[in-house]
Design a protein around this motif. Structure first.
Motif, PDB file in Angstrom:
ATOM      1  N   MET A   5       1.095  -0.671  -0.254  1.00  0.00           N
ATOM      2  CA  MET A   5       0.078  -0.438   0.107  1.00  0.00           C
ATOM      3  C   MET A   5       0.887   1.444  -0.493  1.00  0.00           C
ATOM      4  O   MET A   5       1.749   1.868   1.569  1.00  0.00           O
ATOM      5  N   VAL A   6       0.303   2.017  -0.645  1.00  0.00           N
ATOM      6  CA  VAL A   6       1.122   3.483  -1.090  1.00  0.00           C
ATOM      7  C   VAL A   6       0.763   4.904   0.151  1.00  0.00           C
ATOM      8  O   VAL A   6      -0.438   4.395   0.375  1.00  0.00           O
ATOM      9  N   THR A   7       1.902   4.581   0.922  1.00  0.00           N
ATOM     10  CA  THR A   7       1.121   5.538   1.345  1.00  0.00           C
ATOM     11  C   THR A   7       1.401   7.288   0.744  1.00  0.00           C
ATOM     12  O   THR A   7       2.828   7.615   0.342  1.00  0.00           O
ATOM     13  N   LYS A   8       1.307   9.015   1.844  1.00  0.00           N
ATOM     14  CA  LYS A   8       1.894  10.151   1.026  1.00  0.00           C
ATOM     15  C   LYS A   8       3.403  10.108   2.011  1.00  0.00           C
ATOM     16  O   LYS A   8       3.871  10.842   1.677  1.00  0.00           O
ATOM     17  N   GLU A   9       3.776   9.142   2.821  1.00  0.00           N
ATOM     18  CA  GLU A   9       4.724   9.642   3.237  1.00  0.00           C
ATOM     19  C   GLU A   9       6.093   9.253   2.523  1.00  0.00           C
ATOM     20  O   GLU A   9       7.076   9.024   2.672  1.00  0.00           O
ATOM     21  N   MET A  10       5.261   8.099   1.746  1.00  0.00           N
ATOM     22  CA  MET A  10       6.997   7.287   0.733  1.00  0.00           C
ATOM     23  C   MET A  10       7.522   8.661  -0.027  1.00  0.00           C
ATOM     24  O   MET A  10       6.957   9.119  -0.538  1.00  0.00           O
ATOM     25  N   THR A  11       8.656   7.985  -0.326  1.00  0.00           N
ATOM     26  CA  THR A  11       9.447   9.187  -1.446  1.00  0.00           C
ATOM     27  C   THR A  11       9.194   8.796  -2.437  1.00  0.00           C
ATOM     28  O   THR A  11       8.294   7.484  -2.907  1.00  0.00           O
ATOM     29  N   ILE A  12       9.179   9.774  -3.654  1.00  0.00           N
ATOM     30  CA  ILE A  12       9.329   9.431  -5.124  1.00  0.00           C
ATOM     31  C   ILE A  12      10.146   8.661  -5.913  1.00  0.00           C
ATOM     32  O   ILE A  12       9.215   7.607  -6.159  1.00  0.00           O
ATOM     33  N   GLY A  13      11.185   8.242  -5.257  1.00  0.00           N
ATOM     34  CA  GLY A  13      12.151   6.885  -5.351  1.00  0.00           C
ATOM     35  C   GLY A  13      11.292   6.422  -4.894  1.00  0.00           C
ATOM     36  O   GLY A  13      11.994   4.915  -5.334  1.00  0.00           O
ATOM     37  N   GLN A  14      11.232   5.802  -3.909  1.00  0.00           N
ATOM     38  CA  GLN A  14      10.647   5.218  -3.092  1.00  0.00           C
ATOM     39  C   GLN A  14       9.590   4.109  -3.729  1.00  0.00           C
ATOM     40  O   GLN A  14       9.359   2.929  -4.268  1.00  0.00           O
ATOM     41  N   LEU A  15       8.646   5.142  -4.150  1.00  0.00           N
ATOM     42  CA  LEU A  15       7.820   4.813  -4.974  1.00  0.00           C
ATOM     43  C   LEU A  15       7.830   4.023  -6.014  1.00  0.00           C
ATOM     44  O   LEU A  15       7.366   3.506  -6.618  1.00  0.00           O
ATOM     45  N   LEU A  16       8.309   4.962  -6.744  1.00  0.00           N
ATOM     46  CA  LEU A  16       8.949   4.006  -8.180  1.00  0.00           C
ATOM     47  C   LEU A  16       9.795   3.093  -8.855  1.00  0.00           C
ATOM     48  O   LEU A  16       9.604   2.398  -9.464  1.00  0.00           O
ATOM     49  N   MET A  17      10.501   3.274  -7.366  1.00  0.00           N
ATOM     50  CA  MET A  17      11.148   1.392  -7.318  1.00  0.00           C
ATOM     51  C   MET A  17      10.233   0.271  -6.704  1.00  0.00           C
ATOM     52  O   MET A  17      11.041  -0.252  -7.714  1.00  0.00           O
ATOM     53  N   GLU A  18       9.380   0.615  -5.969  1.00  0.00           N
ATOM     54  CA  GLU A  18       8.897   0.038  -5.594  1.00  0.00           C
ATOM     55  C   GLU A  18       7.736  -0.882  -6.690  1.00  0.00           C
ATOM     56  O   GLU A  18       6.649  -1.441  -6.779  1.00  0.00           O
ATOM     57  N   HIS A  19       7.220   0.796  -7.738  1.00  0.00           N
ATOM     58  CA  HIS A  19       5.631  -0.233  -8.155  1.00  0.00           C
ATOM     59  C   HIS A  19       6.222   1.440  -9.622  1.00  0.00           C
ATOM     60  O   HIS A  19       5.357   2.736  -9.395  1.00  0.00           O
ATOM     61  N   PRO A  20       7.056   0.540 -10.703  1.00  0.00           N
ATOM     62  CA  PRO A  20       7.363   1.937 -11.726  1.00  0.00           C
ATOM     63  C   PRO A  20       6.744   2.245 -12.979  1.00  0.00           C
ATOM     64  O   PRO A  20       6.643   2.693 -13.589  1.00  0.00           O
ATOM     65  N   THR A  21       5.334   1.013 -12.819  1.00  0.00           N
ATOM     66  CA  THR A  21       4.020   1.531 -13.250  1.00  0.00           C
ATOM     67  C   THR A  21       2.980   2.431 -12.651  1.00  0.00           C
ATOM     68  O   THR A  21       2.608   3.067 -14.122  1.00  0.00           O
ATOM     69  N   VAL A  22       3.517   3.331 -11.808  1.00  0.00           N
ATOM     70  CA  VAL A  22       2.779   3.860 -11.013  1.00  0.00           C
ATOM     71  C   VAL A  22       3.180   5.393 -11.871  1.00  0.00           C
ATOM     72  O   VAL A  22       2.690   6.394 -12.335  1.00  0.00           O
ATOM     73  N   ALA A  23       4.072   5.675 -13.018  1.00  0.00           N
ATOM     74  CA  ALA A  23       5.035   6.794 -13.354  1.00  0.00           C
ATOM     75  C   ALA A  23       3.417   7.387 -14.199  1.00  0.00           C
ATOM     76  O   ALA A  23       3.893   8.918 -14.244  1.00  0.00           O
ATOM     77  N   PRO A  24       3.418   6.866 -15.188  1.00  0.00           N
ATOM     78  CA  PRO A  24       2.263   7.040 -15.882  1.00  0.00           C
ATOM     79  C   PRO A  24       0.816   8.281 -15.091  1.00  0.00           C
ATOM     80  O   PRO A  24       1.105   9.194 -15.729  1.00  0.00           O
ATOM     81  N   VAL A  25       0.253   7.638 -14.182  1.00  0.00           N
ATOM     82  CA  VAL A  25      -0.316   8.258 -13.157  1.00  0.00           C
ATOM     83  C   VAL A  25       0.241   9.566 -12.339  1.00  0.00           C
ATOM     84  O   VAL A  25      -1.217  10.879 -12.848  1.00  0.00           O
ATOM     85  N   LEU A  26       1.012   9.602 -11.826  1.00  0.00           N
ATOM     86  CA  LEU A  26       1.981  10.924 -11.542  1.00  0.00           C
ATOM     87  C   LEU A  26       1.994  11.297 -12.597  1.00  0.00           C
ATOM     88  O   LEU A  26       2.396  12.914 -12.657  1.00  0.00           O
ATOM     89  N   MET A  27       2.748  11.524 -13.865  1.00  0.00           N
ATOM     90  CA  MET A  27       3.005  11.981 -15.099  1.00  0.00           C
ATOM     91  C   MET A  27       1.661  12.881 -15.238  1.00  0.00           C
ATOM     92  O   MET A  27       0.993  14.229 -15.899  1.00  0.00           O
ATOM     93  N   GLU A  28       0.426  12.169 -15.256  1.00  0.00           N
ATOM     94  CA  GLU A  28      -0.596  11.911 -15.849  1.00  0.00           C
ATOM     95  C   GLU A  28      -1.609  14.056 -14.894  1.00  0.00           C
ATOM     96  O   GLU A  28      -2.217  14.821 -15.544  1.00  0.00           O
ATOM     97  N   VAL A  29      -0.945  13.970 -13.535  1.00  0.00           N
ATOM     98  CA  VAL A  29      -1.776  14.644 -12.498  1.00  0.00           C
ATOM     99  C   VAL A  29      -0.180  15.529 -13.048  1.00  0.00           C
ATOM    100  O   VAL A  29      -0.911  16.945 -11.889  1.00  0.00           O
TER     101      VAL A  29
END
Length: 64
Positions: free
Chosen positions: A1-25
Motif C-alpha cells: 500500500m502506498v502512503t503519502k510519506e513515501m518518497t517519489i524514488g521509493q514509490l517508483l522503485m517499488e511500483h514503476p508502473t505508477v509513473a504514468p499516473v504521476l505524469m497525468e497529474v
C-alpha cells in the motif's frame, strides 16, 4: 500500500508502473534528484494537489 510519506524514488522503485499516473497529474520531473527524495505529500503540495486524493488514485491504480 502506498502512503503519502513515501518518497517519489521509493514509490517508483517499488511500483514503476505508477509513473504514468504521476505524469497525468502534472508531476513531470520524476527523475529529478530533488523529486526522488521528496515525499508524495510534499510533491502534491508543490503541484497544488491533495495528497490524500493522490494516494487514493495511486492505490486504486495498483489494485486495478
Amino acid at each position: 500500500m502506498v502512503t503519502k510519506e513515501m518518497t517519489i524514488g521509493q514509490l517508483l522503485m517499488e511500483h514503476p508502473t505508477v509513473a504514468p499516473v504521476l505524469m497525468e497529474v502534472g508531476m513531470h520531473c520524476l527523475g529529478c534528484p530533488s523529486a526522488q527524495a521528496e515525499s508524495l505529500e510534499d510533491a502534491a503540495m508543490v503541484h497544488g494537489l491533495d495528497a490524500d486524493l493522490l494516494v487514493e488514485k495511486i492505490n486504486a491504480f495498483l489494485n486495478a
